[in-house]
Design an enzyme around this catalytic site. Structure first.
Site, PDB file in Angstrom:
ATOM      1  CE  LYS A  77      31.810  43.258  27.356  1.00  0.00           C
ATOM      2  NZ  LYS A  77      33.009  42.254  27.306  1.00  0.00           N
ATOM      3  CG  ASN A  78      31.953  39.049  27.627  1.00  0.00           C
ATOM      4  OD1 ASN A  78      32.297  40.087  26.957  1.00  0.00           O
ATOM      5  ND2 ASN A  78      31.735  38.806  28.911  1.00  0.00           N
ATOM      6  NE  ARG A 107      43.591  40.344  29.094  1.00  0.00           N
ATOM      7  CZ  ARG A 107      43.639  39.080  28.813  1.00  0.00           C
ATOM      8  NH1 ARG A 107      42.898  38.427  28.463  1.00  0.00           N
ATOM      9  NH2 ARG A 107      44.530  38.466  29.461  1.00  0.00           N
ATOM     10  CB  CYS A 152      42.779  45.262  31.860  1.00  0.00           C
ATOM     11  SG  CYS A 152      41.672  44.205  32.656  1.00  0.00           S
ATOM     12  NE  ARG A 191      41.019  40.016  32.079  1.00  0.00           N
ATOM     13  CZ  ARG A 191      40.023  40.604  31.350  1.00  0.00           C
ATOM     14  NH1 ARG A 191      39.872  41.955  31.833  1.00  0.00           N
ATOM     15  NH2 ARG A 191      39.358  40.011  30.615  1.00  0.00           N
ATOM     16  N   PRO A 192      46.910  37.490  32.742  1.00  0.00           N
ATOM     17  CG  PRO A 192      47.353  35.786  34.084  1.00  0.00           C
ATOM     18  CD  PRO A 192      46.645  37.291  33.993  1.00  0.00           C
ATOM     19  CB  ILE A 193      47.580  35.573  27.432  1.00  0.00           C
ATOM     20  CG1 ILE A 193      48.876  36.083  26.941  1.00  0.00           C
ATOM     21  CG2 ILE A 193      46.412  36.613  27.459  1.00  0.00           C
ATOM     22  CD1 ILE A 193      49.016  36.506  25.691  1.00  0.00           C
ATOM     23  CG  ASP A 194      49.467  31.643  32.146  1.00  0.00           C
ATOM     24  OD1 ASP A 194      48.567  32.456  32.179  1.00  0.00           O
ATOM     25  OD2 ASP A 194      49.546  30.519  32.925  1.00  0.00           O
ATOM     26  CG  ASP A 230      31.572  39.554  33.471  1.00  0.00           C
ATOM     27  OD1 ASP A 230      32.596  39.979  34.219  1.00  0.00           O
ATOM     28  OD2 ASP A 230      31.452  39.128  32.341  1.00  0.00           O
ATOM     29  CB  ILE A 286      36.802  35.608  38.432  1.00  0.00           C
ATOM     30  CG1 ILE A 286      35.721  34.488  38.539  1.00  0.00           C
ATOM     31  CG2 ILE A 286      37.353  35.463  36.958  1.00  0.00           C
ATOM     32  CD1 ILE A 286      36.143  33.019  38.598  1.00  0.00           C
ATOM     33  NE  ARG A 343      35.777  47.232  27.361  1.00  0.00           N
ATOM     34  CZ  ARG A 343      36.113  46.535  28.347  1.00  0.00           C
ATOM     35  NH1 ARG A 343      36.153  46.967  29.341  1.00  0.00           N
ATOM     36  NH2 ARG A 343      36.016  45.177  28.082  1.00  0.00           N
TER      37      ARG A 343
HETATM   38  N1  EPU Z   1      43.781  33.528  33.514  1.00  0.00           N
HETATM   39  C1  EPU Z   1      45.116  33.121  33.652  1.00  0.00           C
HETATM   40  N2  EPU Z   1      45.863  32.859  32.530  1.00  0.00           N
HETATM   41  C2  EPU Z   1      45.357  32.652  31.296  1.00  0.00           C
HETATM   42  C3  EPU Z   1      43.760  33.019  31.222  1.00  0.00           C
HETATM   43  C4  EPU Z   1      43.099  33.632  32.289  1.00  0.00           C
HETATM   44  O1  EPU Z   1      45.756  33.039  34.677  1.00  0.00           O
HETATM   45  O2  EPU Z   1      45.807  32.443  30.331  1.00  0.00           O
HETATM   46  C5  EPU Z   1      43.112  33.848  34.545  1.00  0.00           C
HETATM   47  C6  EPU Z   1      42.634  35.415  34.604  1.00  0.00           C
HETATM   48  O3  EPU Z   1      43.624  36.188  34.890  1.00  0.00           O
HETATM   49  C7  EPU Z   1      41.399  35.366  35.247  1.00  0.00           C
HETATM   50  C8  EPU Z   1      40.976  34.089  35.276  1.00  0.00           C
HETATM   51  O4  EPU Z   1      41.970  33.235  34.570  1.00  0.00           O
HETATM   52  O5  EPU Z   1      41.717  35.403  37.076  1.00  0.00           O
HETATM   53  C9  EPU Z   1      39.795  33.679  34.441  1.00  0.00           C
HETATM   54  O6  EPU Z   1      39.792  34.373  33.170  1.00  0.00           O
HETATM   55  P1  EPU Z   1      39.050  33.954  31.639  1.00  0.00           P
HETATM   56  O7  EPU Z   1      40.155  33.734  30.894  1.00  0.00           O
HETATM   57  O8  EPU Z   1      38.076  32.949  31.956  1.00  0.00           O
HETATM   58  O9  EPU Z   1      38.471  35.452  31.446  1.00  0.00           O
HETATM   59  P2  EPU Z   1      38.759  36.047  30.075  1.00  0.00           P
HETATM   60  O10 EPU Z   1      38.096  35.099  28.866  1.00  0.00           O
HETATM   61  O11 EPU Z   1      39.680  36.991  29.996  1.00  0.00           O
HETATM   62  C10 EPU Z   1      35.882  36.485  29.831  1.00  0.00           C
HETATM   63  C11 EPU Z   1      35.186  37.698  29.663  1.00  0.00           C
HETATM   64  C12 EPU Z   1      35.072  38.336  31.076  1.00  0.00           C
HETATM   65  C13 EPU Z   1      34.674  37.738  31.997  1.00  0.00           C
HETATM   66  C14 EPU Z   1      35.502  36.529  32.130  1.00  0.00           C
HETATM   67  C15 EPU Z   1      35.105  35.723  33.116  1.00  0.00           C
HETATM   68  C16 EPU Z   1      35.049  38.344  27.603  1.00  0.00           C
HETATM   69  C17 EPU Z   1      35.603  38.912  26.100  1.00  0.00           C
HETATM   70  N3  EPU Z   1      35.631  38.508  28.624  1.00  0.00           N
HETATM   71  O12 EPU Z   1      37.119  36.958  30.166  1.00  0.00           O
HETATM   72  O13 EPU Z   1      34.074  39.756  30.618  1.00  0.00           O
HETATM   73  O14 EPU Z   1      34.612  38.425  33.327  1.00  0.00           O
HETATM   74  O15 EPU Z   1      35.330  35.888  31.159  1.00  0.00           O
HETATM   75  O16 EPU Z   1      33.676  35.064  33.130  1.00  0.00           O
HETATM   76  O17 EPU Z   1      34.566  37.105  27.252  1.00  0.00           O
HETATM   77  C18 EPU Z   1      33.187  41.808  31.050  1.00  0.00           C
HETATM   78  O18 EPU Z   1      32.386  41.420  30.225  1.00  0.00           O
HETATM   79  O19 EPU Z   1      33.098  42.810  32.008  1.00  0.00           O
HETATM   80  C19 EPU Z   1      34.424  40.895  31.370  1.00  0.00           C
HETATM   81  C20 EPU Z   1      35.583  41.038  32.112  1.00  0.00           C
END
Ligand code: EPU
Length: 420
Positions: free
Chosen positions: A22-23, A92, A116, A121-124, A305, A327, A397
């Site tokens: 998936k990821n 998301r 979520c 889940r910030p995107i900063d 995960d 995480i 999902r």
């Molecule tokens: N974070 C921030 N700011 C940002 C981006 C992330 O503070 O701009 C924080 C997040 O809130 C979190 C941490 O950084 O606390 C790590 O988040 P990351 O961005 O690495 O995760 P993601 O890209 O949102 C992906 C997977 C997740 C998996 C995580 C960690 C996908 C689609 N999703 O999420 O998968 O847990 O990496 O490995 O690739 C799942 O499959 O169940 C799932 C949640």
């Protein structure tokens, strides 16, 4: 509404082919629009998150078609740069379309993904990376409007190795003049998957799998073919299932190195794991012992995960195991549901302590999120009597068909309407 009915107490034995990741596939699907061409994504898993990506691609003007388990995406007619709120809400991780749309169209508009079930889940970091490449981003009224007449290569330093922010930075950098460098990049195998696909389209991305990734932008891109690798988290889930139930299972076509922290934990708990080439086998007597603290961390650390599945596997172990979730803020929601089945779990903030119990009993439980839902299924496989897992939309999902896979290994599990 369908539910999963699990009758516990069966050993799991046999061989299984693990679904595509998936990821791995979600950023690849977003990447298709960086080129204007025809792409073929093989071994594409059939998941609701993939359906959500397909809906976004179609909305953007792309043509998609399934051919067996290959998804064909023709991005030549893409003529939109905005994703409506309803489609964003479906998934998301749709935020990774932001960098890709921007690279292709020079502008992008989508709604803010918000929090979520795993917490905020910030995107900063995603936005800071795009700004570093020259994008102007307006964040008013829950909508993100990005514009960049010209994207220019930059050095991007991520404060944390975020998977999604690294993916967004790579995708946007493909549309930037010059060579960008991403420092403190996420090292998850999914980044290597994205790099392989982009390079198959003519891009020049280097370093995925390490903390420094370079992207030479503005290459002449064409369509490409990519085969999605096996889903390491699905694999981890089924290894944990066999570890807890006892059995002897084997997966082919997998990269066991991606799961070293998970298999090390299962070995410590008493399982025998062997791996050779693209194969991994696990044997377990079904009696596990508690292990040293499990701390989730970015790759190559223990994957967040896989935390719920390992927790489920240790519910009947001898002794207590400490989990530290580093995480996501809210990743123990399955603990209350597991308690309904007799599990003993104490949660305090980021820490959970699982004390093994003699037996679990079947119950009606609700999936709280994707991986937490899978953990409930694993508990059901070990429990005495019948467990009924509802709210399967979470599990759908990320798992193509848990009932199909686990019954192939000998589990008694069926998916059906509740009132039959
Ligand atoms: N974070 C921030 N700011 C940002 C981006 C992330 O503070 O701009 C924080 C997040 O809130 C979190 C941490 O950084 O606390 C790590 O988040 P990351 O961005 O690495 O995760 P993601 O890209 O949102 C992906 C997977 C997740 C998996 C995580 C960690 C996908 C689609 N999703 O999420 O998968 O847990 O990496 O490995 O690739 C799942 O499959 O169940 C799932 C949640």
């Amino acid at each position: 509404m369908q539910e999963l009915f699990v009758e516990g107490g069966r050993r799991l034995c046999g061989e299984l082919t693990i679904q595509g990741s998936k990821n791995g596939v979600l950023p690849v699907l977003a990447a298709t629009i960086v080129c204007a061409g025809e792409c073929r994504i093989e071994n594409c898993p059939r998941l609701s998150d993939v359906d959500a990506s397909v809906a976004i691609l179609r909305h953007l003007g792309c043509h998609t078609q399934w051919e067996g388990n290959a998804l064909l995406v023709d991005t030549r007619q893409m003529d939109r740069a905005e994703v409506p709120d309803a489609l964003m809400r479906e998934m998301r991780s749709s935020v990774i379309f932001l960098g890709a749309i921007l690279a292709r169209q020079g502008e992008a508009a989508l709604s803010y993904p918000g929090g979520c079930e795993l917490g905020p889940r910030p995107i900063d970091m995603h936005l800071a990376a795009l700004r570093a490449l020259g994008a102007e981003i307006d964040e008013r009224g829950g909508t993100l409007r990005c514009r960049a007449d010209v994207l220019t290569a930059a050095e991007i330093v991520l404060p944390l190795p975020s998977v999604g922010a690294t993916e967004n930075a790579i995708l946007a950098a493909c549309g930037a003049e010059g060579t960008s460098v991403i420092y403190n990049a996420a090292r998850e195998p999914e980044l290597a998957e994205l790099q392989a696909f982009l390079n198959a389209m003519g891009a020049e991305v280097r370093g995925a799998g390490s903390s420094v990734i370079t992207v030479a932008g503005k290459r002449q891109l064409h369509g490409g073919t990519h085969r999605v690798g096996a889903d390491r988290i699905v694999e981890a889930t089924y290894l944990c299932a066999a570890a807890a139930c006892g059995g002897d299972i084997r997966f082919k076509g997998v990269d066991y190195r991606q799961l070293s922290t998970v298999t090390a934990a299962l070995e410590e708990a008493g399982c025998a794991v062997t791996s050779e080439g693209e194969q991994i086998s696990l044997r377990s007597a079904g009696v596990l012992r508690a292990i040293r603290p499990v701390r989730t961390a970015p790759y190559p650390g223990f994957p967040t995960d896989a935390q719920p599945a390992l927790m489920a596997a240790l519910l009947c172990s001898t002794g207590s195991t400490v989990f530290v979730e580093n995480i996501f803020e809210n990743r123990y929601r399955h603990a209350d549901e597991l308690a309904r089945m007799g599990a003993e779990i104490r949660v305090a903030g980021r820490v959970a302590v699982v004390s093994g119990v003699k037996a679990l009993h079947g119950a009606a439980v609700k999936s709280t999120d994707l991986r937490g839902g899978a953990a409930l299924v694993l508990a059901g496989l070990q429990a005495e009597g019948e467990t009924c897992v509802s709210q399967l939309e979470h599990i759908d999902r990320g798992y193509e068909d848990v009932a199909r896979d686990l019954s192939a290994l000998g589990a008694q599990i069926e998916r059906r309407e509740k009132d039959r």
